[in-house]
Enzyme design. Structure first.
Site, short mmCIF file in Angstrom:
data_model
loop_
_atom_site.label_atom_id
_atom_site.label_comp_id
_atom_site.label_asym_id
_atom_site.label_seq_id
_atom_site.Cartn_x
_atom_site.Cartn_y
_atom_site.Cartn_z
N GLU A 247 7.42 2.60 14.21
CA GLU A 247 6.23 2.14 13.49
C GLU A 247 5.06 3.11 13.68
OE1 GLU A 247 5.82 -0.28 11.29
OE2 GLU A 247 7.86 -1.02 11.47
N ASN B 224 3.34 5.28 10.73
CA ASN B 224 1.90 5.25 10.46
C ASN B 224 1.31 6.66 10.42
OD1 ASN B 224 1.71 2.49 10.22
ND2 ASN B 224 0.54 2.18 12.10
N ARG C 284 3.76 -1.66 1.50
CA ARG C 284 3.79 -1.71 2.97
C ARG C 284 3.42 -3.10 3.42
NH1 ARG C 284 6.65 2.03 4.79
NH2 ARG C 284 5.68 1.72 6.79
#
Length: 141
Positions: A49, A53, A107
């Site tokens: 994650e 990002n 997202r």
């Protein structure tokens, strides 16, 4: 300076295909601690994650590099994921569940929530135009 039992640093291009590289590298780094499958999956998800990002929100189409730093001390593992991209204007807002700056990409806005849920400690340092460092700590066992 902190003394660690082991540490490593990996720098790679901010491309989504390198997300798997980060996950596999973290898994290999954790192996000597004999983590449970849940600990391994949670850690890989949190790192994934953070890398995602950096790639999507830090650089977008501009490209760049992501740095993954990992260190171990006893049963504690530390991860820093760093980019030198756009930075985060409002860290508190970005850490709210369902917040996303890229709704057109469908997202979920749950990246920071997953990172927080799957690690023991999470902090974010960012400056607009300078990039972001996501720092996580996880105790194995």
């Amino acid at each position: 300076m902190e003394k660690y039992d082991n540490e490593m640093r990996l720098t790679f291009q901010a491309k989504s295909c390198n997300e798997a590289l980060a996950r596999m590298t973290v898994a290999a780094f954790l192996t000597p601690l004999n983590p449970t499958l849940t600990e391994l999956a949670d850690t890989k998800t949190a790192v994934s994650e953070a890398v995602t990002n950096a790639i999507i929100h830090g650089y977008g189409e501009d490209g760049g590099t992501v740095e993954l730093w990992c260190a171990r001390k006893d049963r504690e593992v530390f991860f820093h994921i760093k980019d030198t991209g756009k930075g985060i204007a409002d860290i508190a807002a970005a850490m709210e569940p369902m917040y996303t700056t890229k709704p057109e990409l469908e997202r979920s806005g749950m990246g920071f929530s997953f990172m927080e849920a799957f690690t023991d400690e999470l902090s974010v340092e960012s400056a607009e135009g300078e990039g972001t460092v996501i720092k996580m700590r996880k105790v194995i066992g």
